[in-house]
Scaffold this motif. Structure first.
Motif, short mmCIF file in Angstrom:
data_model
loop_
_atom_site.label_atom_id
_atom_site.label_comp_id
_atom_site.label_asym_id
_atom_site.label_seq_id
_atom_site.Cartn_x
_atom_site.Cartn_y
_atom_site.Cartn_z
N LEU A 1 0.84 -1.20 0.00
CA LEU A 1 0.00 0.00 0.00
C LEU A 1 0.87 1.26 0.00
CD1 LEU A 1 -2.88 -0.94 2.48
CD2 LEU A 1 -3.05 -0.63 0.00
N GLN A 2 1.97 1.20 0.72
CA GLN A 2 2.90 2.33 0.73
C GLN A 2 3.50 2.53 -0.66
OE1 GLN A 2 6.47 1.81 3.08
NE2 GLN A 2 6.75 4.02 3.35
N PHE A 3 3.88 1.44 -1.33
CA PHE A 3 4.42 1.55 -2.68
C PHE A 3 3.36 2.11 -3.64
CE2 PHE A 3 7.49 -2.08 -1.57
CZ PHE A 3 8.52 -1.19 -1.28
N LEU A 4 2.12 1.69 -3.45
CA LEU A 4 1.03 2.18 -4.29
C LEU A 4 0.88 3.69 -4.14
CD1 LEU A 4 -1.58 2.15 -5.97
CD2 LEU A 4 -2.79 1.30 -3.94
N THR A 5 0.81 4.17 -2.91
CA THR A 5 0.62 5.61 -2.70
C THR A 5 1.82 6.41 -3.19
OG1 THR A 5 1.45 5.43 -0.42
CG2 THR A 5 -0.93 5.25 -0.75
N MET A 6 3.01 5.85 -3.03
CA MET A 6 4.22 6.53 -3.53
C MET A 6 4.23 6.55 -5.05
SD MET A 6 7.06 4.97 -0.88
CE MET A 6 8.45 5.80 -1.68
N ALA A 7 3.78 5.47 -5.67
CA ALA A 7 3.79 5.38 -7.13
C ALA A 7 2.85 6.40 -7.77
CB ALA A 7 3.42 3.97 -7.58
N VAL A 8 1.68 6.62 -7.15
CA VAL A 8 0.68 7.51 -7.74
C VAL A 8 0.74 8.92 -7.17
CG1 VAL A 8 -0.84 5.55 -8.20
CG2 VAL A 8 -1.17 6.90 -6.12
N GLY A 9 1.50 9.11 -6.09
CA GLY A 9 1.63 10.45 -5.52
C GLY A 9 0.38 10.94 -4.82
N MET A 10 -0.36 10.04 -4.19
CA MET A 10 -1.57 10.39 -3.46
C MET A 10 -1.61 9.61 -2.16
SD MET A 10 -4.37 10.24 -6.58
CE MET A 10 -5.72 11.05 -5.73
N GLY A 11 -2.26 10.18 -1.14
CA GLY A 11 -2.48 9.46 0.10
C GLY A 11 -3.53 8.37 -0.09
N LEU A 12 -3.56 7.42 0.84
CA LEU A 12 -4.48 6.30 0.70
C LEU A 12 -5.95 6.73 0.66
CD1 LEU A 12 -4.78 3.27 0.41
CD2 LEU A 12 -4.73 3.07 2.91
N PRO A 13 -6.41 7.71 1.45
CA PRO A 13 -7.81 8.14 1.34
C PRO A 13 -8.16 8.63 -0.06
CG PRO A 13 -6.88 8.95 3.39
CD PRO A 13 -5.74 8.39 2.60
N ASP A 14 -7.23 9.37 -0.69
CA ASP A 14 -7.49 9.85 -2.05
C ASP A 14 -7.45 8.70 -3.05
OD1 ASP A 14 -7.90 12.48 -1.37
OD2 ASP A 14 -5.81 13.07 -1.68
N VAL A 15 -6.59 7.72 -2.82
CA VAL A 15 -6.56 6.55 -3.69
C VAL A 15 -7.90 5.82 -3.62
CG1 VAL A 15 -5.53 4.26 -4.04
CG2 VAL A 15 -4.06 6.23 -3.58
N LEU A 16 -8.44 5.66 -2.42
CA LEU A 16 -9.74 4.99 -2.26
C LEU A 16 -10.86 5.78 -2.93
CD1 LEU A 16 -9.49 3.78 1.45
CD2 LEU A 16 -9.18 2.43 -0.64
N ASP A 17 -10.79 7.11 -2.84
CA ASP A 17 -11.77 7.95 -3.55
C ASP A 17 -11.68 7.72 -5.06
OD1 ASP A 17 -12.86 9.12 -1.30
OD2 ASP A 17 -11.43 10.77 -1.29
N ALA A 18 -10.45 7.64 -5.57
CA ALA A 18 -10.25 7.42 -7.00
C ALA A 18 -10.78 6.05 -7.41
CB ALA A 18 -8.77 7.54 -7.35
N VAL A 19 -10.52 5.03 -6.60
CA VAL A 19 -11.04 3.69 -6.88
C VAL A 19 -12.57 3.72 -6.90
CG1 VAL A 19 -11.25 1.35 -5.93
CG2 VAL A 19 -9.02 2.47 -5.99
N ASP A 20 -13.16 4.45 -5.99
CA ASP A 20 -14.62 4.57 -5.91
C ASP A 20 -15.18 5.16 -7.21
OD1 ASP A 20 -17.25 4.92 -5.20
OD2 ASP A 20 -16.85 6.09 -3.40
N VAL A 21 -14.62 6.30 -7.64
CA VAL A 21 -15.12 6.98 -8.83
C VAL A 21 -14.94 6.11 -10.08
CG1 VAL A 21 -14.75 8.97 -10.36
CG2 VAL A 21 -14.75 9.28 -7.88
N VAL A 22 -13.77 5.49 -10.21
CA VAL A 22 -13.50 4.68 -11.40
C VAL A 22 -14.35 3.41 -11.39
CG1 VAL A 22 -11.73 3.35 -12.63
CG2 VAL A 22 -11.20 5.62 -11.72
N SER A 23 -14.57 2.84 -10.23
CA SER A 23 -15.43 1.65 -10.14
C SER A 23 -16.83 1.97 -10.66
CB SER A 23 -15.51 1.15 -8.70
OG SER A 23 -14.25 0.74 -8.22
N GLU A 24 -17.36 3.11 -10.25
CA GLU A 24 -18.68 3.53 -10.71
C GLU A 24 -18.69 3.72 -12.23
OE1 GLU A 24 -21.98 6.87 -9.45
OE2 GLU A 24 -19.87 7.46 -9.50
N ALA A 25 -17.63 4.34 -12.76
CA ALA A 25 -17.56 4.58 -14.21
C ALA A 25 -17.44 3.27 -14.98
CB ALA A 25 -16.37 5.49 -14.52
N VAL A 26 -16.70 2.31 -14.45
CA VAL A 26 -16.55 1.01 -15.11
C VAL A 26 -17.90 0.29 -15.18
CG1 VAL A 26 -15.59 -1.32 -14.81
CG2 VAL A 26 -14.11 0.69 -14.59
#
Length: 338
Positions: free
Chosen positions: A304-329
């Motif tokens: 999870l740390q590598f994920l947040t470092m790779a995308v340059g966002m904190g985990l709460p923002d990553v979860l928000d992004a996953v939420d929005v993209v999941s809905e769009a998919v």
């Protein structure tokens, strides 16, 4: 001694990130450019404070400055011109992002935007040639662009829109207009560009232990990202960086690097969460899964740390992004089924 080795290893990581053009500084610069381009009249203080705040952006409705069918055909038209100019594939996505950003920022009414849409599309691709250091398109390709532009205008008129044929002498004026409206923020990254950067950064940060997984993620992401770009225009509520982040997280689950429960947003029901992966149609490649994240729990925090470092966002923002993209998919799948 151990501290010295750790420092040396970190220096090596930073050097490699810089060498490949995916450093933290480079990513932050691209994020600022994207934020500035998509937020109307945003000032420097707002950019510094809100850049990367996906939760706020996701709560706003996405822009529909152009009618959906006119935008769809504009994207197809620009793809033709990108191919004719022999521009890199990345230019197609960049031109789409710039089209959406410009139409959202411009003061023109929708009718005015559609009126000059063929000329605008040609000028946007023309800007791509300059950004990619191509010394002007050869005359045959220029003629092709204007011939196809006239056909595009004719087609839009057949759909009931009032549209002008593109005139070659108008191109410099359109380019100046785009540069002025966008305050020269015209080098924008598409979601495909961001995905490539995320995969490169993740590989470097993890010392390429999961390089095959990242290759699989990148290969499987292109088609869905293009479909998402057609579904929803780029906007402050649906920016490329956030879209790429959300899909990258979902793909890490599909590649079995992380268990699904770790990235499941609280707002999404279990049924919708399962449907998201069904809609993605991912076949989990066993050869690309040296770690089964659902079994080896001690690795999850580090990944999870590598994920947040790779995308340059904190985990709460990553979860928000996953939420929005999941809905769009899921919306994509519903549209395909209807």
């Amino acid at each position: 001694m151990a501290a010295t080795r750790t420092t040396a290893a970190m220096d090596g990581v930073l050097d490699e990130l810089d060498t490949l053009g995916v450093s933290d500084e480079r990513m932050k610069d691209l994020q600022r450019s994207e934020f500035y381009a998509l937020h109307k009249k945003a000032d420097t203080a707002q950019i510094s404070e809100k850049c990367g705040d996906s939760a706020e952006r996701a709560s706003k409705p996405y822009s529909k400055a152009l009618p959906r069918d006119a935008r769809d055909f504009a994207l197809l038209f620009m793809r033709q011109i990108v191919d004719a100019y022999r521009l890199p594939e990345s230019s197609r996505g960049a031109a789409q992002v710039l089209l959406d950003a410009y139409t959202a920022q411009a003061e023109d009414a929708v009718d005015g935007l559609v009126l000059g849409l063929p000329s605008l599309c040609i000028s946007l691709v023309g800007l791509m040639t300059k950004l990619d250091s191509i010394k002007g398109a050869p005359a045959p390709f220029q003629r092709f662009a204007y011939q196809q532009g006239a056909e595009f205008a004719k087609f839009l008129r057949s759909r009931g829109y009032s549209v002008e044929d593109p005139i070659e002498n108008d191109l410099p004026e359109y380019e100046k207009r785009v540069l002025k409206v966008m305050a020269w923020q015209v080098r924008l990254s598409s979601a495909e560009d961001w995905t490539q950067m995320f995969c490169s950064r993740f590989n470097i940060l993890t010392r390429r232990v999961w390089e095959s997984s990242c290759s699989w993620i990148q290969q499987r992401s292109g088609v869905i990202l293009i479909a998402l770009a057609r579904l929803r225009p780029t906007s402050e509520a649906f920016p490329p960086h956030m879209v790429a982040t959300g899909l990258f997280g979902l793909r890490l689950v599909s590649a079995r690097l992380l268990p699904a429960a770790v990235l499941k947003p609280k707002r999404i029901s279990d049924a919708d969460w399962a449907d998201t992966f069904k809609c993605l149609g991912d076949a989990l490649p066993a050869q690309a899964s040296p770690l089964d994240g659902s079994a080896v729990k001690e690795h999850i925090p580090r990944l999870l740390q590598f994920l947040t470092m790779a995308v340059g966002m904190g985990l709460p923002d990553v979860l928000d992004a996953v939420d929005v993209v999941s809905e769009a998919v899921r919306e994509l799948a519903e549209n395909a089924a209807s």
